[in-house]
Motif scaffolding. Structure first.
Motif, PDB file in Angstrom:
ATOM      1  N   GLN A  17       0.836  -1.202   0.000  1.00 52.79           N
ATOM      2  CA  GLN A  17       0.000   0.000   0.000  1.00 52.79           C
ATOM      3  C   GLN A  17       0.876   1.258   0.000  1.00 52.79           C
ATOM      4  O   GLN A  17       0.607   2.212  -0.733  1.00 52.79           O
ATOM      5  N   ILE A  18       1.903   1.248   0.823  1.00 53.20           N
ATOM      6  CA  ILE A  18       2.820   2.386   0.908  1.00 53.20           C
ATOM      7  C   ILE A  18       3.567   2.554  -0.414  1.00 53.20           C
ATOM      8  O   ILE A  18       3.709   3.673  -0.922  1.00 53.20           O
ATOM      9  N   ALA A  19       4.021   1.449  -0.987  1.00 55.31           N
ATOM     10  CA  ALA A  19       4.765   1.490  -2.245  1.00 55.31           C
ATOM     11  C   ALA A  19       3.918   2.080  -3.367  1.00 55.31           C
ATOM     12  O   ALA A  19       4.381   2.942  -4.130  1.00 55.31           O
ATOM     13  N   VAL A  20       2.676   1.655  -3.465  1.00 55.92           N
ATOM     14  CA  VAL A  20       1.786   2.157  -4.519  1.00 55.92           C
ATOM     15  C   VAL A  20       1.486   3.636  -4.297  1.00 55.92           C
ATOM     16  O   VAL A  20       1.515   4.438  -5.242  1.00 55.92           O
ATOM     17  N   ALA A  21       1.229   4.019  -3.049  1.00 53.65           N
ATOM     18  CA  ALA A  21       0.948   5.427  -2.754  1.00 53.65           C
ATOM     19  C   ALA A  21       2.153   6.310  -3.077  1.00 53.65           C
ATOM     20  O   ALA A  21       2.003   7.386  -3.678  1.00 53.65           O
ATOM     21  N   ALA A  22       3.347   5.868  -2.702  1.00 52.27           N
ATOM     22  CA  ALA A  22       4.566   6.640  -2.993  1.00 52.27           C
ATOM     23  C   ALA A  22       4.776   6.748  -4.495  1.00 52.27           C
ATOM     24  O   ALA A  22       5.107   7.823  -5.018  1.00 52.27           O
ATOM     25  N   PHE A  23       4.565   5.657  -5.219  1.00 48.54           N
ATOM     26  CA  PHE A  23       4.717   5.659  -6.674  1.00 48.54           C
ATOM     27  C   PHE A  23       3.761   6.664  -7.307  1.00 48.54           C
ATOM     28  O   PHE A  23       4.165   7.511  -8.102  1.00 48.54           O
ATOM     29  N   HIS A  24       2.479   6.582  -6.957  1.00 47.09           N
ATOM     30  CA  HIS A  24       1.487   7.485  -7.548  1.00 47.09           C
ATOM     31  C   HIS A  24       1.763   8.941  -7.199  1.00 47.09           C
ATOM     32  O   HIS A  24       1.595   9.831  -8.043  1.00 47.09           O
ATOM     33  N   ALA A  25       2.186   9.200  -5.976  1.00 47.85           N
ATOM     34  CA  ALA A  25       2.483  10.578  -5.574  1.00 47.85           C
ATOM     35  C   ALA A  25       3.629  11.153  -6.396  1.00 47.85           C
ATOM     36  O   ALA A  25       3.535  12.266  -6.935  1.00 47.85           O
ATOM     37  N   GLU A  26       4.710  10.406  -6.520  1.00 49.64           N
ATOM     38  CA  GLU A  26       5.895  10.899  -7.232  1.00 49.64           C
ATOM     39  C   GLU A  26       5.668  10.968  -8.742  1.00 49.64           C
ATOM     40  O   GLU A  26       5.988  11.966  -9.387  1.00 49.64           O
ATOM     41  N   VAL A  27       5.105   9.910  -9.309  1.00 46.64           N
ATOM     42  CA  VAL A  27       4.890   9.857 -10.760  1.00 46.64           C
ATOM     43  C   VAL A  27       3.785  10.828 -11.164  1.00 46.64           C
ATOM     44  O   VAL A  27       3.880  11.500 -12.193  1.00 46.64           O
ATOM     45  N   GLY A  28       2.766  10.952 -10.335  1.00 47.34           N
ATOM     46  CA  GLY A  28       1.701  11.915 -10.604  1.00 47.34           C
ATOM     47  C   GLY A  28       2.203  13.345 -10.580  1.00 47.34           C
ATOM     48  O   GLY A  28       1.724  14.198 -11.337  1.00 47.34           O
ATOM     49  N   ALA A  29       3.188  13.615  -9.729  1.00 45.95           N
ATOM     50  CA  ALA A  29       3.737  14.970  -9.619  1.00 45.95           C
ATOM     51  C   ALA A  29       4.446  15.416 -10.896  1.00 45.95           C
ATOM     52  O   ALA A  29       4.588  16.613 -11.134  1.00 45.95           O
ATOM     53  N   VAL A  30       4.868  14.467 -11.724  1.00 42.99           N
ATOM     54  CA  VAL A  30       5.492  14.832 -13.004  1.00 42.99           C
ATOM     55  C   VAL A  30       4.504  14.694 -14.164  1.00 42.99           C
ATOM     56  O   VAL A  30       4.885  14.711 -15.327  1.00 42.99           O
ATOM     57  N   GLY A  31       3.211  14.537 -13.811  1.00 39.44           N
ATOM     58  CA  GLY A  31       2.162  14.562 -14.824  1.00 39.44           C
ATOM     59  C   GLY A  31       1.845  13.243 -15.495  1.00 39.44           C
ATOM     60  O   GLY A  31       1.202  13.225 -16.536  1.00 39.44           O
ATOM     61  N   SER A  32       2.238  12.133 -14.893  1.00 45.80           N
ATOM     62  CA  SER A  32       1.954  10.832 -15.506  1.00 45.80           C
ATOM     63  C   SER A  32       0.908  10.075 -14.693  1.00 45.80           C
ATOM     64  O   SER A  32       0.876  10.170 -13.469  1.00 45.80           O
ATOM     65  N   ASP A  33       0.081   9.306 -15.400  1.00 41.23           N
ATOM     66  CA  ASP A  33      -0.889   8.446 -14.722  1.00 41.23           C
ATOM     67  C   ASP A  33      -0.497   6.973 -14.833  1.00 41.23           C
ATOM     68  O   ASP A  33      -1.307   6.082 -14.586  1.00 41.23           O
ATOM     69  N   LEU A  34       0.752   6.705 -15.190  1.00 44.50           N
ATOM     70  CA  LEU A  34       1.231   5.328 -15.298  1.00 44.50           C
ATOM     71  C   LEU A  34       1.134   4.640 -13.939  1.00 44.50           C
ATOM     72  O   LEU A  34       1.451   5.251 -12.904  1.00 44.50           O
ATOM     73  N   THR A  35       0.707   3.400 -13.913  1.00 46.81           N
ATOM     74  CA  THR A  35       0.627   2.625 -12.669  1.00 46.81           C
ATOM     75  C   THR A  35       1.943   1.879 -12.457  1.00 46.81           C
ATOM     76  O   THR A  35       2.737   1.718 -13.393  1.00 46.81           O
ATOM     77  N   PRO A  36       2.172   1.378 -11.240  1.00 47.51           N
ATOM     78  CA  PRO A  36       3.394   0.607 -11.006  1.00 47.51           C
ATOM     79  C   PRO A  36       3.517  -0.610 -11.926  1.00 47.51           C
ATOM     80  O   PRO A  36       4.607  -0.905 -12.421  1.00 47.51           O
ATOM     81  N   VAL A  37       2.416  -1.293 -12.174  1.00 46.74           N
ATOM     82  CA  VAL A  37       2.453  -2.467 -13.052  1.00 46.74           C
ATOM     83  C   VAL A  37       2.737  -2.053 -14.496  1.00 46.74           C
ATOM     84  O   VAL A  37       3.530  -2.694 -15.196  1.00 46.74           O
ATOM     85  N   GLN A  38       2.106  -0.966 -14.949  1.00 48.32           N
ATOM     86  CA  GLN A  38       2.381  -0.478 -16.301  1.00 48.32           C
ATOM     87  C   GLN A  38       3.844  -0.054 -16.425  1.00 48.32           C
ATOM     88  O   GLN A  38       4.490  -0.323 -17.444  1.00 48.32           O
ATOM     89  N   TYR A  39       4.367   0.602 -15.401  1.00 45.48           N
ATOM     90  CA  TYR A  39       5.777   0.995 -15.406  1.00 45.48           C
ATOM     91  C   TYR A  39       6.677  -0.233 -15.509  1.00 45.48           C
ATOM     92  O   TYR A  39       7.610  -0.253 -16.310  1.00 45.48           O
ATOM     93  N   ALA A  40       6.402  -1.253 -14.704  1.00 44.28           N
ATOM     94  CA  ALA A  40       7.227  -2.469 -14.730  1.00 44.28           C
ATOM     95  C   ALA A  40       7.225  -3.094 -16.126  1.00 44.28           C
ATOM     96  O   ALA A  40       8.272  -3.486 -16.651  1.00 44.28           O
ATOM     97  N   ALA A  41       6.049  -3.160 -16.737  1.00 41.21           N
ATOM     98  CA  ALA A  41       5.947  -3.738 -18.080  1.00 41.21           C
ATOM     99  C   ALA A  41       6.706  -2.895 -19.098  1.00 41.21           C
ATOM    100  O   ALA A  41       7.487  -3.423 -19.898  1.00 41.21           O
ATOM    101  N   LEU A  42       6.509  -1.594 -19.055  1.00 43.96           N
ATOM    102  CA  LEU A  42       7.155  -0.706 -20.028  1.00 43.96           C
ATOM    103  C   LEU A  42       8.671  -0.725 -19.868  1.00 43.96           C
ATOM    104  O   LEU A  42       9.406  -0.795 -20.859  1.00 43.96           O
ATOM    105  N   ALA A  43       9.150  -0.677 -18.624  1.00 46.28           N
ATOM    106  CA  ALA A  43      10.594  -0.705 -18.382  1.00 46.28           C
ATOM    107  C   ALA A  43      11.204  -2.029 -18.846  1.00 46.28           C
ATOM    108  O   ALA A  43      12.298  -2.051 -19.423  1.00 46.28           O
ATOM    109  N   GLU A  44      10.508  -3.119 -18.622  1.00 45.22           N
ATOM    110  CA  GLU A  44      11.006  -4.435 -19.040  1.00 45.22           C
ATOM    111  C   GLU A  44      11.038  -4.544 -20.567  1.00 45.22           C
ATOM    112  O   GLU A  44      11.985  -5.074 -21.138  1.00 45.22           O
TER     113      GLU A  44
END
Length: 158
Positions: A17-44
């Protein structure tokens, strides 16, 4: 009866829960709506262009049904392309697009900041030990998952 904080499953869920909240807060602050799972897939996919969906699912520990939805959403955002594999017409080859590379470049510092935020209460040595032990526990129990991780990260951490 034991306390919930004595149970690794409860603590793992809380940390998620903390990991997802931190991810959304930081990634959202730069204007992205990418989710942690979408990020993992895209990075891979960026790291290993041309892999198929089944391989991607194994490398990021998702079941095949879930990975299809993730890929659909990334393709709709024009972050990747999906092509029929020549040697197996049932398989789809995945490639990151220029837009996908651009978004990864923009959010990578935010993803790094989220990782640091998750471990902010630990010293550098404690964070390294936590990561080592977490990787070891996950590797030891990997096959209990409905979608076990497949790839180099499945080796037991020492």
């Amino acid at each position: 009866m034991s306390e919930m904080n004595d149970k690794p499953g409860h603590l793992a869920r809380r940390f998620q829960q903390i990991a997802v909240a931190a991810f959304h807060a930081e990634v959202g602050a730069v204007g992205s709506d990418l989710t942690p799972v979408q990020y993992a897939a895209l990075a891979e996919i960026a790291a290993r262009p041309g892999m198929d969906q089944a391989t991607l699912a194994g490398r990021i520990a998702l079941d095949r049904a879930t990975i299809t939805g993730v890929i659909d959403r990334l393709e709709k955002k024009t972050f990747l392309s999906r092509e029929v594999k020549d040697e197996d017409r049932r398989a789809r080859v995945l490639r990151i697009t220029e837009e996908g590379l651009r978004v990864l470049d923009v959010i990578e510092p935010a993803v790094d900041a989220a990782q640091k935020a998750m471990l902010a209460g630990l010293s550098g040595a404690e964070a390294a030990e936590f990561m080592r032990l977490l990787a070891k526990a996950i590797a030891a129990a990997n096959d209990l998952s409905r979608a076990p991780l497949r790839g180099p990260a499945t080796e037991t951490a020492e």
